[in-house]
Design a protein around this motif. Structure first.
Motif, PDB file in Angstrom:
ATOM      1  N   ALA A  25       0.837  -1.210   0.000  1.00  0.00           N
ATOM      2  CA  ALA A  25       0.000   0.000   0.000  1.00  0.00           C
ATOM      3  C   ALA A  25       0.871   1.260   0.000  1.00  0.00           C
ATOM      4  O   ALA A  25       0.557   2.242  -0.677  1.00  0.00           O
ATOM      5  N   GLU A  26       1.968   1.207   0.736  1.00  0.00           N
ATOM      6  CA  GLU A  26       2.899   2.355   0.763  1.00  0.00           C
ATOM      7  C   GLU A  26       3.449   2.630  -0.633  1.00  0.00           C
ATOM      8  O   GLU A  26       3.445   3.769  -1.112  1.00  0.00           O
ATOM      9  N   GLY A  27       3.911   1.577  -1.288  1.00  0.00           N
ATOM     10  CA  GLY A  27       4.475   1.739  -2.630  1.00  0.00           C
ATOM     11  C   GLY A  27       3.445   2.245  -3.631  1.00  0.00           C
ATOM     12  O   GLY A  27       3.720   3.122  -4.442  1.00  0.00           O
ATOM     13  N   ILE A  28       2.237   1.702  -3.543  1.00  0.00           N
ATOM     14  CA  ILE A  28       1.167   2.099  -4.470  1.00  0.00           C
ATOM     15  C   ILE A  28       0.772   3.556  -4.247  1.00  0.00           C
ATOM     16  O   ILE A  28       0.655   4.340  -5.196  1.00  0.00           O
ATOM     17  N   LEU A  29       0.610   3.933  -2.985  1.00  0.00           N
ATOM     18  CA  LEU A  29       0.212   5.319  -2.692  1.00  0.00           C
ATOM     19  C   LEU A  29       1.276   6.303  -3.171  1.00  0.00           C
ATOM     20  O   LEU A  29       0.967   7.335  -3.759  1.00  0.00           O
ATOM     21  N   ARG A  30       2.536   5.978  -2.903  1.00  0.00           N
ATOM     22  CA  ARG A  30       3.620   6.862  -3.362  1.00  0.00           C
ATOM     23  C   ARG A  30       3.628   6.987  -4.876  1.00  0.00           C
ATOM     24  O   ARG A  30       3.801   8.068  -5.420  1.00  0.00           O
ATOM     25  N   HIS A  31       3.449   5.849  -5.524  1.00  0.00           N
ATOM     26  CA  HIS A  31       3.442   5.803  -6.987  1.00  0.00           C
ATOM     27  C   HIS A  31       2.308   6.675  -7.551  1.00  0.00           C
ATOM     28  O   HIS A  31       2.527   7.520  -8.430  1.00  0.00           O
ATOM     29  N   LEU A  32       1.105   6.504  -7.028  1.00  0.00           N
ATOM     30  CA  LEU A  32      -0.041   7.267  -7.537  1.00  0.00           C
ATOM     31  C   LEU A  32       0.102   8.750  -7.211  1.00  0.00           C
ATOM     32  O   LEU A  32      -0.192   9.615  -8.043  1.00  0.00           O
ATOM     33  N   ALA A  33       0.568   9.052  -5.997  1.00  0.00           N
ATOM     34  CA  ALA A  33       0.733  10.452  -5.593  1.00  0.00           C
ATOM     35  C   ALA A  33       1.765  11.133  -6.492  1.00  0.00           C
ATOM     36  O   ALA A  33       1.590  12.284  -6.906  1.00  0.00           O
ATOM     37  N   ASN A  34       2.819  10.407  -6.806  1.00  0.00           N
ATOM     38  CA  ASN A  34       3.864  10.916  -7.700  1.00  0.00           C
ATOM     39  C   ASN A  34       3.299  11.243  -9.067  1.00  0.00           C
ATOM     40  O   ASN A  34       3.551  12.312  -9.618  1.00  0.00           O
ATOM     41  N   MET A  35       2.511  10.299  -9.595  1.00  0.00           N
ATOM     42  CA  MET A  35       1.947  10.477 -10.937  1.00  0.00           C
ATOM     43  C   MET A  35       0.991  11.656 -10.971  1.00  0.00           C
ATOM     44  O   MET A  35       0.884  12.355 -11.967  1.00  0.00           O
ATOM     45  N   GLU A  36       0.276  11.868  -9.858  1.00  0.00           N
ATOM     46  CA  GLU A  36      -0.745  12.914  -9.828  1.00  0.00           C
ATOM     47  C   GLU A  36      -0.233  14.192  -9.194  1.00  0.00           C
ATOM     48  O   GLU A  36      -1.000  15.124  -8.946  1.00  0.00           O
ATOM     49  N   ASN A  37       1.084  14.221  -8.897  1.00  0.00           N
ATOM     50  CA  ASN A  37       1.666  15.417  -8.291  1.00  0.00           C
ATOM     51  C   ASN A  37       0.949  15.790  -6.996  1.00  0.00           C
ATOM     52  O   ASN A  37       0.678  16.951  -6.727  1.00  0.00           O
ATOM     53  N   PHE A  38       0.637  14.793  -6.248  1.00  0.00           N
ATOM     54  CA  PHE A  38      -0.127  14.960  -5.019  1.00  0.00           C
ATOM     55  C   PHE A  38       0.841  15.003  -3.831  1.00  0.00           C
ATOM     56  O   PHE A  38       1.650  14.094  -3.670  1.00  0.00           O
TER      57      PHE A  38
END
Ligand code: 4NP
Length: 162
Positions: A25-38
């Motif tokens: 979940a940590e890796g996925i959240l970081r990945h998505l946040a990175n992609m969305e500039n979140f």
């Protein structure tokens, strides 16, 4: 997302061993946040210390790698009291993890506690738990990845932290 200027939202994901669900979940959240500039900082921990210092389970690493997410550098650690003062949210993977986190919570802390799949606690807890893949069948980790991935997308889209 959290109404306090540009400070990133800090989220701690918690499961039992911190080698399967929460590092995924940590890796996925970081990945998505990175992609969305979140603006988000994610970390993870286990309620138990069985695997402290270990890398994530190979099956979890592989399931994430299939989607281009590298969680191999992560190392397991146990949840500590200081976490309640360092994070905006502590999100647990299942009912047992949630109970453990709630039981450890200091009397006064600003951090919010909930389930990863239902931070606001709107649904019965057993319906919103992420099943533990550790003793599961071969496809349990891919199933787990899908559950976590869609949960993470919902989380980031919810503006839950405003
Ligand atoms: P996790 O899975 O809580 O998702 O990291 C587990 C990892 C290890 C064990 C149980 C669950 N164990 O019993 O060692």
């Amino acid at each position: 997302m959290n109404g306090s200027g540009n400070r990133p939202v800090r989220i701690l994901l918690v499961c039992l061993g911190n080698i399967c669900r929460s590092p995924m979940a940590e890796g996925i959240l970081r990945h998505l946040a990175n992609m969305e500039n979140f603006p988000l900082e994610a970390d993870s921990a286990g309620t138990a210390d069985y695997h402290t210092g270990e890398a994530p389970d190979r099956r979890a690493v592989d399931a994430c790698a299939d989607s281009g997410i590298d969680i191999s550098p992560l190392r397991a650690r146990q949840l500590v009291h200081a976490d309640f003062y360092c994070f905006d949210w502590i999100l647990a993977m299942d009912r047992n993890n949630l109970r453990h986190v709630q039981g450890m919570a200091p009397l006064e802390h600003a951090c919010r506690v909930g389930l990863f799949l239902d931070p606001g606690g709107r649904h019965p807890v057993e319906e919103r738990s992420v099943p533990d893949p550790y003793y599961g069948r071969a496809d349990a980790f891919h199933q787990c990845f899908q559950t976590l991935y869609s949960g993470a997308r919902i989380l980031l889209g919810q503006h839950l932290f405003s």
